[in-house]
Design a protein around this motif. Sequence first.
Motif, PDB file in Angstrom:
ATOM      1  N   TYR A   1       0.915  -1.512   0.196  1.00 27.82           N
ATOM      2  CA  TYR A   1      -0.187  -0.418   0.094  1.00 27.82           C
ATOM      3  C   TYR A   1       0.794   0.893  -0.321  1.00 27.82           C
ATOM      4  O   TYR A   1       0.859   2.483  -1.280  1.00 27.82           O
ATOM      5  CB  TYR A   1      -0.650   0.086   1.523  1.00 27.82           C
ATOM      6  CG  TYR A   1      -1.399   1.287   1.137  1.00 27.82           C
ATOM      7  CD1 TYR A   1      -3.078   1.085   0.951  1.00 27.82           C
ATOM      8  CD2 TYR A   1      -1.053   2.625   2.398  1.00 27.82           C
ATOM      9  CE1 TYR A   1      -3.472   2.936   0.592  1.00 27.82           C
ATOM     10  CE2 TYR A   1      -2.759   3.210   2.491  1.00 27.82           C
ATOM     11  CZ  TYR A   1      -3.208   3.547   1.583  1.00 27.82           C
ATOM     12  OH  TYR A   1      -4.388   4.508   1.471  1.00 27.82           O
TER      13      TYR A   1
ATOM     14  N   LYS B   1      -7.195   1.370  -1.420  1.00 27.35           N
ATOM     15  CA  LYS B   1      -7.979   1.479  -0.051  1.00 27.35           C
ATOM     16  C   LYS B   1      -8.521  -0.171   0.992  1.00 27.35           C
ATOM     17  O   LYS B   1      -8.625  -0.479   2.001  1.00 27.35           O
ATOM     18  CB  LYS B   1      -9.719   2.162   0.300  1.00 27.35           C
ATOM     19  CG  LYS B   1      -8.918   3.441   0.130  1.00 27.35           C
ATOM     20  CD  LYS B   1      -9.175   4.086   1.469  1.00 27.35           C
ATOM     21  CE  LYS B   1      -8.851   5.329   1.174  1.00 27.35           C
ATOM     22  NZ  LYS B   1      -7.723   6.346   1.550  1.00 27.35           N
ATOM     23  N   GLY B   2      -9.096  -1.000  -0.316  1.00 26.61           N
ATOM     24  CA  GLY B   2      -9.348  -2.307   0.059  1.00 26.61           C
ATOM     25  C   GLY B   2      -7.614  -3.284   0.842  1.00 26.61           C
ATOM     26  O   GLY B   2      -8.206  -3.405   1.469  1.00 26.61           O
TER      27      GLY B   2
ATOM     28  N   THR C   1      -7.130  -1.817   4.126  1.00 27.36           N
ATOM     29  CA  THR C   1      -8.494  -2.660   5.528  1.00 27.36           C
ATOM     30  C   THR C   1      -8.248  -3.898   5.980  1.00 27.36           C
ATOM     31  O   THR C   1      -7.749  -4.396   6.450  1.00 27.36           O
ATOM     32  CB  THR C   1      -9.382  -2.665   3.711  1.00 27.36           C
ATOM     33  OG1 THR C   1     -10.325  -1.031   3.574  1.00 27.36           O
ATOM     34  CG2 THR C   1     -11.405  -3.001   5.155  1.00 27.36           C
ATOM     35  N   ALA C   2      -7.904  -4.683   4.524  1.00 27.39           N
ATOM     36  CA  ALA C   2      -7.651  -5.741   4.544  1.00 27.39           C
ATOM     37  C   ALA C   2      -6.444  -6.020   5.785  1.00 27.39           C
ATOM     38  O   ALA C   2      -6.154  -6.545   6.810  1.00 27.39           O
ATOM     39  CB  ALA C   2      -6.633  -6.962   3.650  1.00 27.39           C
TER      40      ALA C   2
ATOM     41  N   SER D   1      -5.052  -3.595   7.420  1.00 26.42           N
ATOM     42  CA  SER D   1      -5.936  -3.988   9.185  1.00 26.42           C
ATOM     43  C   SER D   1      -6.410  -4.153   9.494  1.00 26.42           C
ATOM     44  O   SER D   1      -6.416  -4.755  10.752  1.00 26.42           O
ATOM     45  CB  SER D   1      -6.810  -1.950   8.371  1.00 26.42           C
ATOM     46  OG  SER D   1      -5.380  -1.016   8.219  1.00 26.42           O
ATOM     47  N   PHE D   2      -7.192  -5.173   9.244  1.00 24.99           N
ATOM     48  CA  PHE D   2      -7.918  -6.300   9.832  1.00 24.99           C
ATOM     49  C   PHE D   2      -7.214  -7.715  10.729  1.00 24.99           C
ATOM     50  O   PHE D   2      -7.104  -7.837  11.537  1.00 24.99           O
ATOM     51  CB  PHE D   2      -9.118  -7.313   8.584  1.00 24.99           C
ATOM     52  CG  PHE D   2      -9.821  -7.502   9.150  1.00 24.99           C
ATOM     53  CD1 PHE D   2     -10.500  -7.447  10.228  1.00 24.99           C
ATOM     54  CD2 PHE D   2      -9.516  -8.771   8.932  1.00 24.99           C
ATOM     55  CE1 PHE D   2     -11.069  -8.359  10.706  1.00 24.99           C
ATOM     56  CE2 PHE D   2      -9.888 -10.447   9.399  1.00 24.99           C
ATOM     57  CZ  PHE D   2     -11.034  -9.930  10.570  1.00 24.99           C
TER      58      PHE D   2
END
Length: 160
Positions: free
Chosen positions: A101, A109-110, A113-114, A116-117
């Motif tokens: 990223y 952004k996906g 998000t992944a 971060s999760f």
Amino acid sequence: MMNRDTIIRIIIGAIMVLLGIFTIFVKSFTLNLWLLLIWIPAVFMEYRAFSGRDRNLFVPAGVLITIAVILSLNVIFPGFITEGGWALFIAAPAVGLFQSYFGREEKDKGVLTAASFLSALSILFLLISVAPTVLGIFIGIVLLGVGGLVVYKNLRTIRR
């Protein structure tokens, strides 16, 4: 003046000399020589990704670097993985995704998000793994504080 490739070759040569010295003189190093099979490709892929030669290597390089660090910590601190360090394996793809990223011009952004999760999940499992130790210390501190307060208040009332 030396160019970049010459400096890199000198660094690689110096690392090989150090590895040779460790192999000869440090007995435990030879027993864990298998770690080099993870570190060498990981560092090579990181170099290729950050130098801009192959940006597609960010994710596998991040995964391998993280796994190499975890396994090295397990060699240095025996039992590291079984006592909670296993949760860091979930963070391995997160490290690669974060590198991907931040290392690219176009931000997806996906991917963020992944990453971060997976990071949150890894931290949660890490906290759950070390909770008995930390919880025991916390409960001990609370008991010391409350017990000290009870004793102090009762001693104050006796003196009156």
